[in-house]
Enzyme design. Structure first.
Site, PDB file in Angstrom:
ATOM      1  N   LYS A  69     -54.440  38.991   9.612  1.00 43.63           N
ATOM      2  CA  LYS A  69     -55.082  38.357   8.474  1.00 43.63           C
ATOM      3  C   LYS A  69     -54.085  38.227   7.329  1.00 43.63           C
ATOM      4  CE  LYS A  69     -55.157  41.022   5.539  1.00 43.63           C
ATOM      5  NZ  LYS A  69     -54.135  41.864   4.850  1.00 43.63           N
ATOM      6  N   TYR A  94     -60.938  41.308   2.426  1.00 39.30           N
ATOM      7  CA  TYR A  94     -61.814  42.471   2.674  1.00 39.30           C
ATOM      8  C   TYR A  94     -62.995  42.480   1.707  1.00 39.30           C
ATOM      9  CZ  TYR A  94     -58.043  44.226   5.614  1.00 39.30           C
ATOM     10  OH  TYR A  94     -57.093  44.353   6.587  1.00 39.30           O
TER      11      TYR A  94
HETATM   12  P1  NAD Z   1     -43.687  42.978   6.075  1.00 42.48           P
HETATM   13  O1  NAD Z   1     -43.037  42.240   4.969  1.00 42.48           O
HETATM   14  O2  NAD Z   1     -43.550  44.455   6.099  1.00 42.48           O
HETATM   15  O3  NAD Z   1     -43.155  42.434   7.486  1.00 42.48           O
HETATM   16  C1  NAD Z   1     -43.048  41.053   7.723  1.00 42.48           C
HETATM   17  C2  NAD Z   1     -42.180  40.829   8.936  1.00 42.48           C
HETATM   18  O4  NAD Z   1     -41.942  39.423   9.068  1.00 42.48           O
HETATM   19  C3  NAD Z   1     -40.803  41.485   8.835  1.00 42.48           C
HETATM   20  O5  NAD Z   1     -40.452  42.012  10.086  1.00 42.48           O
HETATM   21  C4  NAD Z   1     -39.882  40.336   8.477  1.00 42.48           C
HETATM   22  O6  NAD Z   1     -38.564  40.517   8.940  1.00 42.48           O
HETATM   23  C5  NAD Z   1     -40.557  39.172   9.203  1.00 42.48           C
HETATM   24  N1  NAD Z   1     -40.222  37.877   8.608  1.00 42.48           N
HETATM   25  C6  NAD Z   1     -39.793  36.812   9.293  1.00 42.48           C
HETATM   26  N2  NAD Z   1     -39.547  35.788   8.460  1.00 42.48           N
HETATM   27  C7  NAD Z   1     -39.797  36.222   7.228  1.00 42.48           C
HETATM   28  C8  NAD Z   1     -39.717  35.618   5.936  1.00 42.48           C
HETATM   29  N3  NAD Z   1     -39.325  34.344   5.765  1.00 42.48           N
HETATM   30  N4  NAD Z   1     -40.043  36.354   4.865  1.00 42.48           N
HETATM   31  C9  NAD Z   1     -40.478  37.632   5.011  1.00 42.48           C
HETATM   32  N5  NAD Z   1     -40.585  38.260   6.202  1.00 42.48           N
HETATM   33  C10 NAD Z   1     -40.233  37.555   7.313  1.00 42.48           C
HETATM   34  O7  NAD Z   1     -45.210  42.536   6.087  1.00 42.48           O
HETATM   35  P2  NAD Z   1     -46.453  43.285   6.727  1.00 42.48           P
HETATM   36  O8  NAD Z   1     -47.086  44.119   5.668  1.00 42.48           O
HETATM   37  O9  NAD Z   1     -46.069  43.919   7.997  1.00 42.48           O
HETATM   38  O10 NAD Z   1     -47.444  42.069   6.966  1.00 42.48           O
HETATM   39  C11 NAD Z   1     -47.349  41.214   8.110  1.00 42.48           C
HETATM   40  C12 NAD Z   1     -48.730  40.628   8.416  1.00 42.48           C
HETATM   41  O11 NAD Z   1     -49.616  41.701   8.690  1.00 42.48           O
HETATM   42  C13 NAD Z   1     -49.363  39.863   7.260  1.00 42.48           C
HETATM   43  O12 NAD Z   1     -50.158  38.828   7.746  1.00 42.48           O
HETATM   44  C14 NAD Z   1     -50.240  40.902   6.582  1.00 42.48           C
HETATM   45  O13 NAD Z   1     -51.317  40.381   5.842  1.00 42.48           O
HETATM   46  C15 NAD Z   1     -50.716  41.662   7.802  1.00 42.48           C
HETATM   47  N6  NAD Z   1     -51.145  43.035   7.494  1.00 42.48           N
HETATM   48  C16 NAD Z   1     -52.356  43.403   7.933  1.00 42.48           C
HETATM   49  C17 NAD Z   1     -52.836  44.674   7.656  1.00 42.48           C
HETATM   50  C18 NAD Z   1     -54.177  45.073   8.159  1.00 42.48           C
HETATM   51  O14 NAD Z   1     -54.684  46.097   7.729  1.00 42.48           O
HETATM   52  N7  NAD Z   1     -54.773  44.332   9.087  1.00 42.48           N
HETATM   53  C19 NAD Z   1     -52.044  45.557   6.909  1.00 42.48           C
HETATM   54  C20 NAD Z   1     -50.784  45.139   6.501  1.00 42.48           C
HETATM   55  C21 NAD Z   1     -50.330  43.865   6.782  1.00 42.48           C
END
Ligand code: NAD
Length: 362
Positions: A134, A218
């Site tokens: 999401k 949420y």
């Molecule tokens: P994050 O920034 O920690 O990780 C993002 C990943 O994408 C990294 O590995 C990064 O290298 C990669 N990436 C590739 N191209 C990129 C770019 N152009 N810019 C930035 N990153 C790039 O993010 P996250 O917190 O892991 O979030 C990722 C997804 O998961 C999102 O959709 C977020 O909403 C979702 N998420 C969901 C929950 C949940 O509870 N369901 C919790 C956290 C995150």
């Protein structure tokens, strides 16, 4: 999914369940039937690293079979830590070759929201089922394209709405159809946290940032699930207390929803405030959860003295197992792509309300 259904499904042999499965990679496979589906995580950031990969060590219906990453150093460390064979490691360029890999049944897209559409569509074209984090995507058009790609390629799409798999949230969902307290009259729903980061995609519009898509879904889901209805109109206002960081997207969003059954909801989300609760007032009582969307510890009570405090070992493992059980048995997913689309339809109306200062009909 209720307990009885889980138990029933767990008694089905997977071999038997797989024969029900049509139009996907499992059925196409003539090899031995799988006991666990192979998942490939795309994007190895915070959520994959801290939550999904550890959860995949606890799951019964799936396991971490592969990874897709743009960072070679991460590929090396994950390979060692999780014993992932080289043939199951991809980068963003060669990812489409995953089509030829029978170890991978499901591609789980865990990238910034603006990248979800591209990778969901590529995974679907590769003939893999898709789980997508999401918010589903920045726009309704993106969500519709993702759903269509999965339909055309005869694969299933689930959104990573972990809370809908949590029995504590399911207790509130059930009340929408339970005459015990009567109709929903008013809802207060909040989900936010203080994000100290100053340069992250969550502050970048082009990458799909903003509190609304991130935590706001949420708060929105609290209202949608408690009523069991889709809102018919919304009024929203955005604000920020840190304009030097939140230049492109909102730090805080407050929005009011009207539901067809007469319920009204006051919702808020923020990257500047720690808050997480849901209060539902019915004609003849109330129910509350605090927190409502934690990874664990969601709990609450009802006006008749009912305590909501179901134990859950690991929410993400439960989500993954529920979704893989549904894939193997070819039954309905708890949160399919259409569920993600419903939220993004409201999110689009929220941004339209902010831009126009008007109530927007949905
Ligand atoms: P994050 O920034 O920690 O990780 C993002 C990943 O994408 C990294 O590995 C990064 O290298 C990669 N990436 C590739 N191209 C990129 C770019 N152009 N810019 C930035 N990153 C790039 O993010 P996250 O917190 O892991 O979030 C990722 C997804 O998961 C999102 O959709 C977020 O909403 C979702 N998420 C969901 C929950 C949940 O509870 N369901 C919790 C956290 C995150």
């Amino acid at each position: 999914m209720n307990i009885e259904r889980r138990d029933f499904l767990s008694t089905l042999t997977l071999a038997g369940a797989a024969t029900l499965f049509s139009g996907n990679s499992l059925l196409a496979s003539t090899g031995p039937k799988k006991e666990k589906l192979g998942i490939a995580l795309v994007g190895l950031g915070y959520y994959s690293t801290d939550l999904l990969a550890p959860a995949l060590q606890l799951t019964e219906k799936c396991y971490l079979a592969g990874i897709v990453t743009g960072t070679p150093a991460k590929a090396e460390s994950w390979k060692t830590k999780y014993n992932i064979p080289d043939k199951n490691i991809y980068n963003y360029q060669n990812f489409d070759q995953i089509a030829n890999n029978p170890d991978i049944d499901v591609v789980y897209v865990v990238l910034p929201p603006s990248m979800h559409r591209e990778f969901v569509v590529r995974a679907a074209k590769a003939g893999k089922h898709v789980f997508c984090e999401k918010p589903m995507a920045p726009s309704v058009a993106d969500c519709e394209a993702m759903i269509q790609a999965c339909k055309s390629n005869k694969v299933k799409l689930a959104i990573g709405y972990r809370c809908q798999h949590d029995p504590n949230i399911q207790a509130i969902i059930r009340l929408a159809k339970d005459p015990k307290f009567g109709k929903v009259k008013m809802i207060t729903s909040a989900a936010g946290y203080f994000d100290a980061r100053t340069n992250h995609w969550k502050q970048n519009k082009a990458l799909g940032g903003g509190a609304m898509g991130d935590m706001g879904v949420y708060a929105l889901q609290g209202a949608r699930l408690a009523t069991g209805e889709e809102p018919v109109s919304v009024f929203a206002q955005a604000s920020t207390t840190r304009p030097e960081i939140y230049k492109e997207v909102e730090e805080t969003m407050m929005f009011m929803l009207d539901f067809p059954g007469g319920a009204r909801a006051s919702c808020q989300t923020s990257f500047g405030i720690n808050m997480n609760y849901l209060q539902v007032n019915y004609e003849k009582g109330w129910a509350k959860l605090e927190p409502q969307s934690g990874y664990s510890g969601n709990k609450g009570s009802m006006s008749d003295g009912t305590i909501i405090n179901f134990p859950i070992k690991n929410q993400q493992a439960r989500q993954l197992d529920d979704d893989c059980t549904a894939l193997m048995a070819n039954t309905d997913l708890i949160a399919p792509g259409e569920e993600g689309l419903k939220d993004i339809r409201v999110v689009e109306a929220i941004y339209k309300s902010v831009a126009t200062g008007k109530v927007i009909k949905i």
